[in-house]
Design an enzyme around this catalytic site. Structure first.
Site, PDB file in Angstrom:
ATOM      1  N   ASN A  14       6.975  25.833  28.747  1.00  0.00           N
ATOM      2  CA  ASN A  14       7.743  26.135  29.896  1.00  0.00           C
ATOM      3  C   ASN A  14       8.039  27.688  29.876  1.00  0.00           C
ATOM      4  O   ASN A  14       7.540  28.505  29.233  1.00  0.00           O
ATOM      5  CB  ASN A  14       9.369  25.725  29.524  1.00  0.00           C
TER       6      ASN A  14
ATOM      7  N   HIS B 259       9.103  17.612  36.183  1.00  0.00           N
ATOM      8  CA  HIS B 259       8.001  18.340  36.792  1.00  0.00           C
ATOM      9  C   HIS B 259       7.114  17.902  37.833  1.00  0.00           C
ATOM     10  O   HIS B 259       6.039  18.060  37.912  1.00  0.00           O
ATOM     11  CB  HIS B 259       7.113  18.479  35.494  1.00  0.00           C
TER      12      HIS B 259
HETATM   13 FE1  HDE Z   1       8.248  17.240  29.272  1.00  0.00          FE
HETATM   14  N1  HDE Z   1       7.469  15.540  30.030  1.00  0.00           N
HETATM   15  N2  HDE Z   1       9.094  16.240  27.884  1.00  0.00           N
HETATM   16  N3  HDE Z   1       8.891  19.167  28.362  1.00  0.00           N
HETATM   17  N4  HDE Z   1       6.876  18.237  30.428  1.00  0.00           N
HETATM   18  C1  HDE Z   1       6.657  15.702  31.220  1.00  0.00           C
HETATM   19  O1  HDE Z   1       4.913  14.160  31.432  1.00  0.00           O
HETATM   20  C2  HDE Z   1       9.071  14.928  27.862  1.00  0.00           C
HETATM   21  C3  HDE Z   1       9.885  18.980  27.148  1.00  0.00           C
HETATM   22  C4  HDE Z   1       6.950  19.823  30.158  1.00  0.00           C
HETATM   23  O2  HDE Z   1       2.455  19.984  34.863  1.00  0.00           O
HETATM   24  C5  HDE Z   1       6.071  14.325  31.521  1.00  0.00           C
HETATM   25  O3  HDE Z   1       2.918  14.100  32.409  1.00  0.00           O
HETATM   26  C6  HDE Z   1      10.024  14.541  26.644  1.00  0.00           C
HETATM   27  C7  HDE Z   1       9.881  20.489  26.616  1.00  0.00           C
HETATM   28  C8  HDE Z   1       5.954  20.360  31.359  1.00  0.00           C
HETATM   29  O4  HDE Z   1       1.916  17.799  34.603  1.00  0.00           O
HETATM   30  C9  HDE Z   1       6.824  13.126  30.272  1.00  0.00           C
HETATM   31  C10 HDE Z   1      10.699  15.574  26.405  1.00  0.00           C
HETATM   32  C11 HDE Z   1       8.844  21.078  27.409  1.00  0.00           C
HETATM   33  C12 HDE Z   1       5.468  19.276  31.878  1.00  0.00           C
HETATM   34  C13 HDE Z   1       7.676  14.467  29.704  1.00  0.00           C
HETATM   35  C14 HDE Z   1      10.347  16.823  26.937  1.00  0.00           C
HETATM   36  C15 HDE Z   1       8.330  20.218  28.397  1.00  0.00           C
HETATM   37  C16 HDE Z   1       6.209  17.978  31.294  1.00  0.00           C
HETATM   38  C17 HDE Z   1       6.361  13.779  32.747  1.00  0.00           C
HETATM   39  C18 HDE Z   1      11.746  15.785  25.406  1.00  0.00           C
HETATM   40  C19 HDE Z   1       8.516  22.673  27.150  1.00  0.00           C
HETATM   41  C20 HDE Z   1       4.828  19.182  33.273  1.00  0.00           C
HETATM   42  C21 HDE Z   1       4.931  13.864  33.475  1.00  0.00           C
HETATM   43  C22 HDE Z   1      11.264  15.276  23.872  1.00  0.00           C
HETATM   44  C23 HDE Z   1       7.782  22.935  26.011  1.00  0.00           C
HETATM   45  C24 HDE Z   1       3.216  18.771  32.920  1.00  0.00           C
HETATM   46  C25 HDE Z   1       4.225  14.133  32.451  1.00  0.00           C
HETATM   47  C26 HDE Z   1       2.320  18.802  34.291  1.00  0.00           C
HETATM   48  C27 HDE Z   1       6.107  16.737  31.830  1.00  0.00           C
HETATM   49  C28 HDE Z   1       8.504  14.276  28.304  1.00  0.00           C
HETATM   50  C29 HDE Z   1      10.564  18.144  27.030  1.00  0.00           C
HETATM   51  C30 HDE Z   1       7.169  20.553  29.367  1.00  0.00           C
HETATM   52  C31 HDE Z   1       7.605  12.214  30.780  1.00  0.00           C
HETATM   53  C32 HDE Z   1      10.204  13.083  26.296  1.00  0.00           C
HETATM   54  C33 HDE Z   1      10.709  20.911  25.445  1.00  0.00           C
HETATM   55  C34 HDE Z   1       5.449  21.639  31.886  1.00  0.00           C
HETATM   56  O5  HDE Z   1       5.895  12.678  29.554  1.00  0.00           O
END
Ligand code: HDE
Length: 703
Positions: free
Chosen positions: A160, A87
């Site tokens: 999302n 992201h």
């Molecule tokens: Fe994320 N995800 N994600 N994700 N995600 C990040 O956090 C992660 C997942 C989502 O505008 C990171 O600050 C793991 C699902 C958004 O700043 C990180 C898993 C969904 C954003 C991270 C998922 C999301 C992130 C990277 C699997 C939808 C952007 C930068 C378990 C429900 C937020 C940060 C923004 C960002 C980890 C899966 C949505 C690395 C480990 C499912 C919208 O922490």
């Protein structure tokens, strides 16, 4: 001594003299005048010259004592922070959340207690795979992360625009992200899933098939952030004052309806305006057209969870809206852009763990893993455990704790006591009644690394999604799969994917195989659970069936030339304004045109800079001479041909016919071509535009 040497002191004077006496106005731009603030160093010292380093003589080496140069360059050299590991490319805006009704029956969360209460919010939309500088219209999932600054701490709903996810267990996240990002040896492709690594991983991960259907659909190429839904994805819990729990799924529904672009259009938008989505949000908010979403919730209890066809803890499944109707509980309005992109949008730190008392987690293994990851990533990115001291991340309610020190501590506990318990009666204390209490779920189970049997059906909801799409939407899915797999070099991967598709829809699998030139269909992939064919279609899953009711918030591109009909143009502009839509003029020269009645109108774009892919509909308001001249210009022909190929509504004056003919568009080809003569025809044009696209044309133009 250097000071006394010829020209040393004099050189400084000469530099000033040169600047001050150049007489070309530069001095106005360089030196403080009147009430202008005096430039200082970061330490507050006033600066006399910010354009010339301190040197020994005008042509000599630089001096190490030039602390101003040293500080300026030092700071510049450290301007970058790591981009988000996923992201990375995003765009944010401020706004508020307004509660409709009290939800006290279900939750004690303060923000849901009082109808009409407004709580400040910040939202960041994003793509997943591309780097910070990638283009907006990649085929990708869009992040929809909302931070609501409640009176009981920040609530981050980090969702999302797609309600399901690729994987069922967080431990696989690094793998899927490695697979979708540019391949590590060649460092391409950027912001694309169309490559071997991604499809290799996917073809070996049957649980991703439902999400794949969504990502290959037009959901992954939205027209604007303003026209897409947002989903919390996981099942969460609401917990009321009596500690009773209700399961909940969160859905943001855009007031302006859903809308996407087509792939051929997306590819061209990325070239014409890589910031298409950013610009759209900026322009809407700056012009006072504030985008709005309703927060809708699906509430259910343990009995429903036990009786539902799928496991509510499985993030690759959704609960169809026809089974549990989402109820609107509030609205989110975005009404202010950040003052500074870096300070706010880049530094905002979302964390799934941020929940106020009354909102709690389920055991969804993806959510559990996310709760672990988001804190980690903030430290890496923002560089200090004090990232909550950055204004965009700080709570807007009173807060008090004994955390102290560390890099960049902006505030520390005051006084002698920085621990508890303490006998001085100083500092904050936990409150068992008002504080966050986890729902006391009873669990008695062995410690294992196992996926539950109830997560094993990977195809049924993928099939349901496909069956819920209209004809054009199904065609787009088949075309997207074909395109993506055509970029995969390893034929085995293509075939493995077709084997999965055959479990979702036989015709889909066969079509993709045919378009890829696979002569012999593979056997359908082994399925852990036989895919079901009894799940009814869910119209809520289709974009086309959930489009807007009006043309509000959309944009018409009007191709004009000297001598065009100014009265008609004014009528069109007034009608669009009444609809809440906007109009931009595209002309041979950006300086504009002179209408037949002599009015001079500046243009928004020259034709090369304003291709029709940037608009929701187009109008060709040309004079005879202008149309004739434009027949020789490729950009003008493309303007018309693309609008037609992308199934857009096209309004035209009779004088535009030669240009249309050159573009291969017959004026009577279909009802999407609307002759513009007087006011009534303008109304007819706008009425057609409300349906956004004439999909019936698609078969003829074979997108
Ligand atoms: Fe994320 N995800 N994600 N994700 N995600 C990040 O956090 C992660 C997942 C989502 O505008 C990171 O600050 C793991 C699902 C958004 O700043 C990180 C898993 C969904 C954003 C991270 C998922 C999301 C992130 C990277 C699997 C939808 C952007 C930068 C378990 C429900 C937020 C940060 C923004 C960002 C980890 C899966 C949505 C690395 C480990 C499912 C919208 O922490």
């Amino acid at each position: 001594m250097a000071r006394k040497s010829k020209g040393a002191a004099g050189a400084t004077a000469r530099i000033h003299d040169q600047t001050l006496t150049r007489g070309n106005g530069d001095e106005l731009h360089q030196f403080a005048q009147g009430d202008m603030p005096v430039m200082t160093t970061a330490q507050g010292g006033p600066v006399a010259d910010d354009q010339n380093t301190l040197k020994v003589g005008a042509r000599g080496p630089a001096l190490i004592e030039d602390f101003h140069f040293r500080e300026k360059m030092f700071h510049f050299d450290h301007e970058r922070i790591p981009e988000r590991v996923v992201h990375a490319r995003g765009y944010g805006a401020h706004g508020y959340f307004e509660t409709y009704e009290s939800l006290a029956e279900y939750t004690r969360a303060d923000l849901f207690q009082r109808p009409g209460e407004k709580t400040p919010a910040f939202v960041r939309f994003s793509t997943v795979a591309g780097s910070k500088g990638s283009f907006d219209l990649a085929r990708d999932v869009r992040g929809f992360a909302v931070k609501i600054y409640t009176q009981e701490g920040n609530w981050d709903l980090v969702g999302n625009n797609i309600p399901v996810f690729f994987i069922q267990d967080a431990i696989k996240f690094p793998d899927i992200i490695h697979a979708v990002k540019p391949e590590p040896d060649r460092a391409y492709p950027q912001a694309q899933s169309a490559h071997d690594n991604f499809w290799d991983f996917i073809s070996l991960t049957p649980e991703s098939m439902h999400m794949i259907m969504w990502v290959m659909s037009d959901r992954a190429i939205p027209r604007s952030f303003r026209f897409m839904e947002g989903f919390g994805v996981h099942t969460f819990r609401l917990v009321n004052a009596k500690d009773e729990s209700t399961f909940i799924k969160f859905i943001w529904k855009p007031k302006l309806g859903l809308q996407s672009v087509v792939w051929n259009e997306a590819v061209k938008i990325n070239g014409a305006d890589p910031d298409f989505h950013r610009r759209d949000l900026w322009e809407a908010i700056q012009s006072g057209d504030f985008p709005e979403w309703e927060l809708c919730v699906q509430l259910f209890d343990q009995d429903f969870a036990d009786s539902f066809d799928f496991d509510v803890l499985d993030p690759t499944k959704l609960i169809p809206e026809e089974i549990i109707k989402p109820v609107p509980v509030g609205r989110l309005v975005l009404d202010r852009m950040p003052d500074n992109f870096f300070a706010e949008t880049e530094q905002v730190a979302f964390m799934t763990q941020n929940v106020p008392p009354g909102i709690d987690f389920s055991n969804d293994p993806l959510l559990q893993g996310r709760n672990f990851s988001y804190l980690d990533t903030q430290l890496k990115r923002l560089g200090s455990p004090n990232f909550t001291h950055i204004p965009i991340n700080a709570p807007k309610c009173p807060f008090a704790h004994f955390q102290q020190d560390g890099h960049m501590a902006m505030r520390n506990p005051v006084g002698r006591t920085n621990y508890q318990p303490n006998s001085r009666g100083e500092g904050p204390r936990p409150d068992p009644v008002r504080g966050f209490r986890s729902f006391a779920e009873e669990i008695d189970a062995p410690k294992v690394r196992l996926r539950p049997e109830s997560f094993a059906d990977h195809y049924s909801q993928a099939r349901q999604f496909f069956n819920s799409q209209t004809g054009p939407e199904q065609t787009h899915i088949a075309m997207a799969l074909t395109f993506e797999l055509s970029k995969v070099e390893d034929v085995i991967i293509r075939e493995r994917m077709v084997a999965h598709l055959l479990n979702i829809d036989e015709a889909l699998g066969a079509t993709v195989a045919d378009k890829l030139g696979i002569d012999t269909l593979p056997k359908p992939a082994d399925a852990a659970v036989t895919p079901r064919d009894d799940l009814p279609a869910s119209p809520a899953l289709s974009i086309i069936q959930n489009g807007p009711k009006s043309f509000k918030g959309r944009k018409v591109g009007v191709l004009v030339s000297n001598g065009c009909d100014g009265t008609l143009l004014t009528a069109l502009q007034a009608a669009l304004a009444a609809e809440g839509a906007t109009m931009e003029l595209v002309a041979p020269k950006v300086g504009g045109v002179e209408t037949a009645d002599g009015t001079k109108l500046p243009a928004h774009h020259m034709i090369d800079g304003g291709p029709s892919v940037l608009f929701d509909a187009v109008a060709l308001l040309l004079s005879e001479e202008g149309a004739e001249r434009l027949t020789g210009e490729a950009a003008a022909r493309d303007f018309v041909a693309d609008a037609f190929a992308h199934c857009k509504f096209i309004g035209f004056t009779a004088a535009a016919l030669p240009l249309m003919a050159k573009a291969g568009v017959a004026p009577d080809a279909d009802e999407g071509l609307i002759a513009l003569e007087e006011d009534a025809s303008v109304d007819a044009f706008i009425e057609s535009c409300r349906t956004l696209r004439l999909w019936a044309r698609e078969a003829a133009v074979k997108l």
